[in-house]
Design an enzyme around this catalytic site. Structure first.
Site, PDB file in Angstrom:
ATOM      1  N   TYR A 181       0.832  -1.208   0.000  1.00  0.00           N
ATOM      2  CA  TYR A 181       0.000   0.000   0.000  1.00  0.00           C
ATOM      3  C   TYR A 181       0.869   1.261   0.000  1.00  0.00           C
ATOM      4  CZ  TYR A 181      -2.989   3.788   1.529  1.00  0.00           C
ATOM      5  OH  TYR A 181      -3.638   4.992   1.612  1.00  0.00           O
ATOM      6  N   HIS A 198      -4.555  16.191  -3.589  1.00  0.00           N
ATOM      7  CA  HIS A 198      -4.881  16.344  -2.170  1.00  0.00           C
ATOM      8  C   HIS A 198      -4.698  17.771  -1.666  1.00  0.00           C
ATOM      9  CE1 HIS A 198      -5.151  12.078  -2.357  1.00  0.00           C
ATOM     10  NE2 HIS A 198      -5.097  11.862  -1.070  1.00  0.00           N
ATOM     11  N   ASN A 233       0.863  12.055   5.024  1.00  0.00           N
ATOM     12  CA  ASN A 233       0.069  11.166   5.868  1.00  0.00           C
ATOM     13  C   ASN A 233       0.518  11.314   7.316  1.00  0.00           C
ATOM     14  OD1 ASN A 233      -0.889   7.647   5.540  1.00  0.00           O
ATOM     15  ND2 ASN A 233      -2.095   9.443   5.952  1.00  0.00           N
ATOM     16  N   TYR A 244     -15.795  34.702  44.582  1.00  0.00           N
ATOM     17  CA  TYR A 244     -15.039  33.553  44.065  1.00  0.00           C
ATOM     18  C   TYR A 244     -13.986  33.949  43.029  1.00  0.00           C
ATOM     19  CZ  TYR A 244     -18.564  30.400  46.122  1.00  0.00           C
ATOM     20  OH  TYR A 244     -19.381  29.708  46.964  1.00  0.00           O
ATOM     21  N   ARG A 281     -11.206  35.009  45.376  1.00  0.00           N
ATOM     22  CA  ARG A 281     -10.838  34.034  46.403  1.00  0.00           C
ATOM     23  C   ARG A 281     -10.407  32.694  45.814  1.00  0.00           C
ATOM     24  NH1 ARG A 281     -15.340  31.556  50.056  1.00  0.00           N
ATOM     25  NH2 ARG A 281     -16.434  33.378  49.248  1.00  0.00           N
ATOM     26  N   PHE A 323      -1.968   7.762  11.795  1.00  0.00           N
ATOM     27  CA  PHE A 323      -2.325   9.101  11.311  1.00  0.00           C
ATOM     28  C   PHE A 323      -3.587   9.634  11.962  1.00  0.00           C
ATOM     29  CE2 PHE A 323      -3.650   5.771   8.262  1.00  0.00           C
ATOM     30  CZ  PHE A 323      -4.997   5.738   8.586  1.00  0.00           C
ATOM     31  N   GLU A 340     -12.677   5.424   5.203  1.00  0.00           N
ATOM     32  CA  GLU A 340     -12.235   6.215   6.352  1.00  0.00           C
ATOM     33  C   GLU A 340     -13.495   6.677   7.080  1.00  0.00           C
ATOM     34  OE1 GLU A 340      -9.745   9.030   4.359  1.00  0.00           O
ATOM     35  OE2 GLU A 340      -8.454   7.433   3.579  1.00  0.00           O
TER      36      GLU A 340
END
Length: 499
Positions: A52, A82, A194, A277, A280, A326, A412
């Protein structure tokens, strides 16, 4: 000079590289690991084994085999297709961080990339060649594909780099340096894109700014305590040791240090028995944010030194495994957690601002710190602005990591949205800093009415330093200018370790 090894990179190293322009150098042991890994890829290509990302398509196309003569074209098509980043670019400092982090990850020697590609990345860092990388378009798995593709474009002579405030074509820069663009070989395009380096780079800058802001919030709050004649007993070490959180103990200790020698603070019972608060509980509230910072630091420093691409190459190429390093879930959670911590520092700061300007709460200070109440509004609308930023932060604090939209034809099918979380965290930090700037302007003005000669010496030094460029409120003016000038001053301190 920072030696990059693929491990042991720290946030303090990144501060030096990002803000002090420290140069980087490739460690020899890492170089050897990279060369071994590359030999394995070359062997796989030669033997025509099906692996791959080396001789297959990507994502849902992982079952499509690629002929040996098309392996180079595969990497080029990958980067171009991409590079779908959108919107405004990341700040240049985030782009610089991205290059450093991708380089460090690839130096681990699990990615099969050539040494000359990594040497070019190091050259980019050392010569301030920073890619223009759009902020939007990443799902955070399979890594930050779109942003890192824009980084990779620069290596191949496409895309743009920063030149001051301008964007110039990368091939112009390579010509200037008498270099030619890189021609990517098998697996190298995938190895470059990646990974989680966009979310992690933004996360690194977020953390460095957040740490600085957290320290600043303590002396700013200490000024507010003086302006409101705050009760110092609430910071007694015994109280905080009784609860046991070390971060809470440390905040109380630092506040007491800032207030040492102050003639403006009070003891319980002198003016009132106890404070609200927002005064404090400063150690408890701020201390809890410090706990988050510690958690985020741990996760960032792991991710900064992690192999996050796919597939990874082990045992001199005998074992090549497709996995999911990834996936950005750890950083997604960290950034969402950081958002809450910084939003709360702003939240409690705004409450202190309200006490400084509200005549029913400010212990006798002029209404809205106005030099002429009624005729002049003073700090009235500064509190509005702070409230607006705090409200915006609450919206931005919604966790990005709870969302997931499947991609690549459902291959995915769960993604982290970590880069969205990191970007939103950065927006919250910028908002929080401006809220604290408003608190500081108001606290300084309150102290001026009380008597600046009565201040704690350490805070008096800060007061005079800031008064040099933020004048007293003697009449109404355009306060947004003061807020932005103070914001720049506070942000500039990120360049150095102040804790």
């Amino acid at each position: 000079m920072i030696n990059l090894k693929g491990h042991e990179l720290t946030l303090e190293d990144m501060r030096a590289i990002l803000y002090q322009k420290e140069e980087v150098k490739l460690e020899q042991s890492a170089i050897e690991a990279v060369q071994k890994s590359r030999k394995a890829v070359d062997r796989i290509v030669k033997e025509q084994s099906t692996v791959y990302g080396i001789n297959t398509g990507f994502g849902k196309f992982s079952d499509v085999s690629i002929e040996e003569e098309d392996v180079h074209a595969l990497q080029l098509h990958l980067i171009r297709s991409h590079a779908c980043g959108l919107g405004q670019p990341f700040d240049e400092i985030v782009s610089r961080a991205m290059v450093v982090l991708r380089l460090n990850a690839l130096l681990k020697g699990f990615s099969g990339i050539r040494l000359e590609v990594l040497e070019r990345l190091a050259f980019m860092v050392n010569n301030d060649i920073h890619p223009v990388i759009p902020q939007q378009g990443s799902l955070g798995a399979s890594g930050d594909l779109a942003p890192l593709s824009h980084l990779a474009l620069v290596l191949i002579g496409e895309g743009f780099v920063w030149d001051g405030d301008q964007h110039v074509p990368s091939n112009v820069i390579w010509t200037k340096h008498k270099l030619t663009p890189i021609v990517l070989e098998a697996k190298e395009g995938l190895a470059l894109i990646n990974g989680t380096q966009a979310m992690t780079a933004q996360g690194v800058v977020n953390w460095l700014e957040s740490e600085t802001l957290a320290y600043q919030s303590e002396w700013i709050a200490s000024m507010t305590i003086e302006a409101l004649h705050g009760i110092i007993d609430a910071f007694h070490p015994a109280i905080h040791e009784a609860r046991g959180y070390p971060e809470q103990v440390s905040v109380a200790k630092r506040v007491l240090h800032w207030l040492e020698g102050s003639k403006l603070v009070t003891k319980q019972g002198e003016k009132r028995v106890q404070d609200a608060y927002s005064l404090r509980c400063i150690p408890q509230i701020h201390g809890a944010s410090w706990q988050v910072l510690a958690y985020v630091k741990e996760k960032l420093e792991i991710e900064m030194n992690a192999a996050t691409d796919n597939p990874l190459i082990f045992e001199d190429g005998e074992v090549v495994i497709s996995g999911g390093n990834f996936h950005g879930q750890p950083i997604a959670f960290s950034m969402d957690f950081l958002k809450i911590a910084l939003a709360e520092l702003a939240n409690v700061s705004e409450r202190r601002i309200e006490r400084l300007v509200n005549p029913q709460l400010n212990e006798g200070l002029p209404p809205f710190l106005s030099p002429q109440p009624g005729l002049q509004s003073g700090a009235m609308i500064m509190q509005y602005a702070a409230a607006s930023l705090v409200s915006e932060n609450k919206t931005l604090s919604h966790p990005a990591s709870v969302d997931s939209i499947p991609s690549s034809a459902n291959q995915e099918d769960h993604v982290s949205m970590g880069t969205i979380g990191a970007r939103h965290a950065n927006q919250i930090i910028q908002n929080a800093r401006r809220v604290l700037a408003i608190e500081l302007i108001c606290a300084m003005q309150g102290i001026e009415y009380r008597g600046k000669d009565l201040m704690a010496p350490s805070l008096s030094k800060k007061w005079h330093e800031i008064r040099a460029f933020i004048p007293s409120i003697t009449k109404d003016r355009i306060f947004s200018v003061d807020i932005e000038n103070l914001n720049k001053y506070l942000k500039s301190e990120t360049a150095r370790k102040i804790g």
